[in-house]
Design an enzyme around this catalytic site. Structure first.
Site, PDB file in Angstrom:
ATOM      1  N   CYS A 284      35.202  46.443  42.378  1.00 38.74           N
ATOM      2  CA  CYS A 284      35.248  46.533  40.908  1.00 38.74           C
ATOM      3  C   CYS A 284      35.261  45.104  40.397  1.00 38.74           C
ATOM      4  O   CYS A 284      36.278  44.598  39.951  1.00 38.74           O
ATOM      5  CB  CYS A 284      36.500  47.279  40.464  1.00 38.74           C
ATOM      6  SG  CYS A 284      36.509  49.005  40.945  1.00 38.74           S
ATOM      7  N   ALA A 285      34.139  44.454  40.467  1.00 39.30           N
ATOM      8  CA  ALA A 285      34.127  42.990  40.390  1.00 39.30           C
ATOM      9  C   ALA A 285      34.022  42.425  38.975  1.00 39.30           C
ATOM     10  O   ALA A 285      34.395  41.287  38.736  1.00 39.30           O
ATOM     11  CB  ALA A 285      32.984  42.448  41.236  1.00 39.30           C
ATOM     12  N   PRO A 287      34.569  41.257  35.180  1.00 38.47           N
ATOM     13  CA  PRO A 287      33.492  40.300  34.905  1.00 38.47           C
ATOM     14  C   PRO A 287      33.341  39.208  35.961  1.00 38.47           C
ATOM     15  O   PRO A 287      32.490  38.347  35.808  1.00 38.47           O
ATOM     16  CB  PRO A 287      33.918  39.699  33.563  1.00 38.47           C
ATOM     17  CG  PRO A 287      35.407  39.778  33.576  1.00 38.47           C
ATOM     18  CD  PRO A 287      35.768  41.016  34.343  1.00 38.47           C
ATOM     19  N   GLY A 288      34.166  39.207  36.998  1.00 37.55           N
ATOM     20  CA  GLY A 288      33.848  38.311  38.104  1.00 37.55           C
ATOM     21  C   GLY A 288      34.865  37.233  38.413  1.00 37.55           C
ATOM     22  O   GLY A 288      34.577  36.348  39.207  1.00 37.55           O
ATOM     23  N   LYS A 290      37.810  37.317  40.145  1.00 34.27           N
ATOM     24  CA  LYS A 290      38.200  37.290  41.561  1.00 34.27           C
ATOM     25  C   LYS A 290      36.972  37.129  42.447  1.00 34.27           C
ATOM     26  O   LYS A 290      37.025  36.455  43.474  1.00 34.27           O
ATOM     27  CB  LYS A 290      38.994  38.547  41.907  1.00 34.27           C
ATOM     28  CG  LYS A 290      40.343  38.556  41.208  1.00 34.27           C
ATOM     29  CD  LYS A 290      41.136  39.783  41.461  1.00 34.27           C
ATOM     30  CE  LYS A 290      42.306  39.855  40.483  1.00 34.27           C
ATOM     31  NZ  LYS A 290      41.896  40.088  39.075  1.00 34.27           N
ATOM     32  N   CYS A 503      46.187  44.898  37.176  1.00 34.51           N
ATOM     33  CA  CYS A 503      46.806  44.010  36.195  1.00 34.51           C
ATOM     34  C   CYS A 503      47.740  44.867  35.343  1.00 34.51           C
ATOM     35  O   CYS A 503      47.635  44.900  34.124  1.00 34.51           O
ATOM     36  CB  CYS A 503      45.771  43.289  35.348  1.00 34.51           C
ATOM     37  SG  CYS A 503      46.561  41.971  34.423  1.00 34.51           S
TER      38      CYS A 503
HETATM   39  C1  LIG Z   1      40.270  45.231  36.260  1.00 32.68           C
HETATM   40  S1  LIG Z   1      38.575  45.107  36.047  1.00 32.68           S
HETATM   41  C2  LIG Z   1      38.116  44.056  37.368  1.00 32.68           C
HETATM   42  C3  LIG Z   1      38.343  42.604  37.057  1.00 32.68           C
HETATM   43  C4  LIG Z   1      37.653  41.689  38.057  1.00 32.68           C
HETATM   44  N1  LIG Z   1      38.036  41.967  39.411  1.00 32.68           N
HETATM   45  C5  LIG Z   1      37.917  40.239  37.773  1.00 32.68           C
HETATM   46  O1  LIG Z   1      38.753  39.603  38.439  1.00 32.68           O
HETATM   47  O2  LIG Z   1      37.263  39.706  36.875  1.00 32.68           O
HETATM   48  C6  LIG Z   1      38.005  46.647  36.593  1.00 32.68           C
HETATM   49  C7  LIG Z   1      36.504  46.774  36.685  1.00 32.68           C
HETATM   50  O3  LIG Z   1      36.240  48.014  37.316  1.00 32.68           O
HETATM   51  C8  LIG Z   1      35.018  48.500  36.858  1.00 32.68           C
HETATM   52  N2  LIG Z   1      34.944  49.913  37.223  1.00 32.68           N
HETATM   53  C9  LIG Z   1      35.498  50.977  36.602  1.00 32.68           C
HETATM   54  N3  LIG Z   1      35.207  52.104  37.258  1.00 32.68           N
HETATM   55  C10 LIG Z   1      34.456  51.747  38.336  1.00 32.68           C
HETATM   56  C11 LIG Z   1      33.834  52.464  39.388  1.00 32.68           C
HETATM   57  N4  LIG Z   1      33.933  53.792  39.479  1.00 32.68           N
HETATM   58  N5  LIG Z   1      33.139  51.772  40.304  1.00 32.68           N
HETATM   59  C12 LIG Z   1      33.016  50.423  40.228  1.00 32.68           C
HETATM   60  N6  LIG Z   1      33.568  49.697  39.233  1.00 32.68           N
HETATM   61  C13 LIG Z   1      34.288  50.353  38.315  1.00 32.68           C
HETATM   62  C14 LIG Z   1      35.057  48.193  35.380  1.00 32.68           C
HETATM   63  O4  LIG Z   1      33.751  48.156  34.849  1.00 32.68           O
HETATM   64  C15 LIG Z   1      35.745  46.831  35.372  1.00 32.68           C
HETATM   65  O5  LIG Z   1      34.788  45.814  35.339  1.00 32.68           O
END
Ligand SMILES: C[S@@+](CC[C@H](N)C(=O)[O-])C[C@H]1O[C@@H](n2cnc3c(N)ncnc32)[C@H](O)[C@@H]1O
Length: 570
Positions: A284-285, A287-288, A290, A503
């Protein structure tokens, strides 16, 4: 934003006449009022709108600082101010009048604005923006509010802490009751609650990450930042626009909370058992944030950790992970950069690097191998065997990753996957739903699952966010979090490790999710995540890690490390 039932019948102004907008006489207060109104009226985001208004109106310096404090402080304290306004009004103010009263109350109760100025400027604002009748009403209410200090008001408007400690804290520190309750359950130290809520009301420092091999803390220091407290890649920016720093503009560095850096770093420090290749997944990367750090460590290694280990070998360790070294000279393996052969089976590739990530079962036409399938990167086998390269350990737990891995980063939303592509350099990025994996099971050595969550751990960043969150959504989120964690555990190979990160400290999103998955599977064990962050104190009783704003100055980030048990020999 409906925080209390003030949706007005009775007006604050009687026969008000709305005047056409005149040029602002008090730019800071007018801008703050516009932001508070937009948040209330049309669910605007203050942290997006305010900078735009300041720019468009040429508001700078002290006026900009005042507008920011007025807008953000008012929005954070809404619950407290509404309780006091209600006590001082003989009728429910209309929403536009109520927003002005909130700004006036913030100045009277939490800022050092002299009372006559707080009342006078707010009354002028209301006369200009709403009308003379409303101004009279606001004058009367603010005078009543200003007759007591905040400390004098609290025993009047908040429940007695002895009878209702959560209700008292909610009013005293301007947080919805259910959030105070959730924090209390997760913190387990009721005496720390005032400090936690106070820290949640403070504006966070801008923290930068110097991505190893691409930038360095020294480079950020030269641009005016100070070295971070825990992460060897962190630097704090006290003032100025991070976008004005070359390393940030070039995505070699980025804005990233220190806990976000540390949970990613912890994942890379776990020795992975078995004979594996270094292939990582960020599920779940977007906006990027991590992914940007993982991508740099995957490629170049944990340069700070490697430097520390070199010092341990030489007997000169400072006993603490060192600040990052600027170049890629320490321990960086010389490997070709390629894609992630053999991993990706589906997804929706878009763009050049997506194409490199594949789409065809079995891997990547034209992909450069080497990073994960070619020659063995130096040190990789040491890590796989559970030891540090060269067998020196720089800390009580974990090893510094030597580099030479490849990251596959996925997000279900195309525009968020695009942001990941813009901030990473070597990773393969795909748009894919983590619950319907586009990759082969059991091939990744390390998987980051930074799950979608309520974001209760980052309320400091968005002043109005606490009033918009809704506990009703937690059950649905919990189902998604469990499904994603299950596919993350399927994606990792035997002996590999998954980081489950939120978070949010809410137990229903953290320990309960992890506990449910552990109860369902006998192929997974939980590691004590604190072992991989020995430089950070106060992380709780384990085995998970919980960061807190008042203890660590970070977001309230949660980390659990789960290892897929190594395959038993036949
Ligand atoms: C907490 S954010 C991730 C933040 C990111 N890791 C960072 O450090 O910038 C959660 C992310 O999960 C994505 N997401 C939600 N459901 C998902 C799914 N079923 N599969 C993949 N990504 C998903 C969302 O679009 C969102 O970008």
């Amino acid at each position: 934003m409906k925080t209390r039932g003030h949706q007005g019948t009775g007006s604050g102004g009687g026969n008000r006449t709305r005047k056409p907008r005149r040029p602002a006489r008090d730019p800071a207060r007018n801008a703050a009022y516009d932001v508070v109104r937009a948040v209330d009226e049309r669910d605007a985001y203050a942290n997006l709108l305010l900078p735009r208004l300041l720019r468009e109106r040429g508001i700078k310096g002290r006026d900009a600082a005042l507008a920011t404090e007025l807008a953000y402080g008012t929005l954070r304290g809404l619950g407290t101010y509404d309780a006091i306004i209600e006590m001082c009004s003989d009728r429910a103010p209309d929403p536009d009048v109520r927003d002005a009263l909130r700004i006036g109350a913030h100045q009277l109760l939490r800022m050092r604005v002299p009372p006559h100025a707080a009342v006078g400027t707010t009354v002028d604002l209301v006369r200009l923006r709403i009308g003379a009748g409303a101004a009279k009403f606001v004058n009367a209410v603010l005078r009543k509010i200003g007759s007591r200090t905040l400390d004098e008001w609290l025993p009047i408007v908040a429940p007695d802490p002895a009878d209702d400690p959560v209700g008292h804290l909610a009013i005293a520190y301007g947080h919805p009751r259910w959030i105070v309750s959730a924090f209390r359950d997760a913190l387990g130290a009721p005496g720390e609650m005032p400090d936690l809520l106070e820290a949640d009301n403070a504006r966070p420092l801008v923290t930068l990450v110097a991505r190893p091999g691409r930038s360095s803390v020294e480079e950020l220091e030269a641009a005016g930042a100070l070295p971070g407290r825990y992460s060897p890649y962190a630097a704090y920016l006290r003032e100025g626009d991070p976008g004005g720093i070359d390393a940030v503009a070039e995505t070699r560095a980025a804005v990233q909370d220190e806990a976000s850096q540390l949970v990613a770093l912890a994942l890379t420090r776990v020795p992975v058992e078995g004979d594996g290749e270094e292939l990582w997944l960020d599920m779940c990367a977007g906006p990027g944030g991590k992914a940007g750090l993982l991508d740099a460590i995957a490629t170049h290694g944990d340069l700070a950790g490697l430097a520390e280990e070199a010092r341990v070998r030489a007997g000169t360790s400072a006993g603490k992970p060192a600040a990052s070294s600027g170049g890629a000279s320490v321990g960086e393996p010389d490997v070709a950069r390629g894609s992630v052969p053999g991993a990706v089976t589906g997804g929706e590739p878009s763009g050049a690097r997506d194409a490199a990530a594949g789409g065809a079962p079995g891997g990547t036409p034209g992909a450069v191998s080497g990073a994960v399938t070619g020659e063995e990167p130096s040190g990789a086998r040491d890590v796989a065997a559970g030891g540090a390269p060269g067998a020196a350990r720089g800390r009580s737990g974990g090893v510094a990753f030597p580099g030479g891995a490849r990251l596959l980063a996925a997000d279900v939303q195309q525009h968020r996957a695009r942001l990941v592509r813009e901030t990473t350099k070597d990773a393969s990025v795909i748009t894919a739903d983590g619950t319907e994996p586009a990759w082969r099971p059991g091939v990744f050595d390390r998987v980051m699952l930074d799950a979608p969550c309520t974001g209760l751990g980052a309320l400091r960043r968005r002043p109005e966010a606490r009033w918009r969150r809704d506990p009703a959504g937690i059950a649905e989120l919990g189902k998604l979090q469990r499904r994603l964690l299950a596919t993350a555990l399927d994606a990792v190979r035997p002996g590999g490790v998954v980081a489950y990160v939120t978070c949010s400290p809410h137990l229903a999103e953290t320990r309960v999710v992890v506990g449910d998955l552990l109860a369902q599977r006998d192929d997974v064990e939980q590691l004590d995540a604190r072992d991989y962050l020995p430089e950070v104190e106060g992380l709780g009783d384990g085995p998970h890690v919980q960061f807190w704003p008042h203890r660590h100055g970070t977001d309230a980030m949660f980390l659990a490390l789960l290892r897929k048990k190594p395959a038993q020999p036949a």
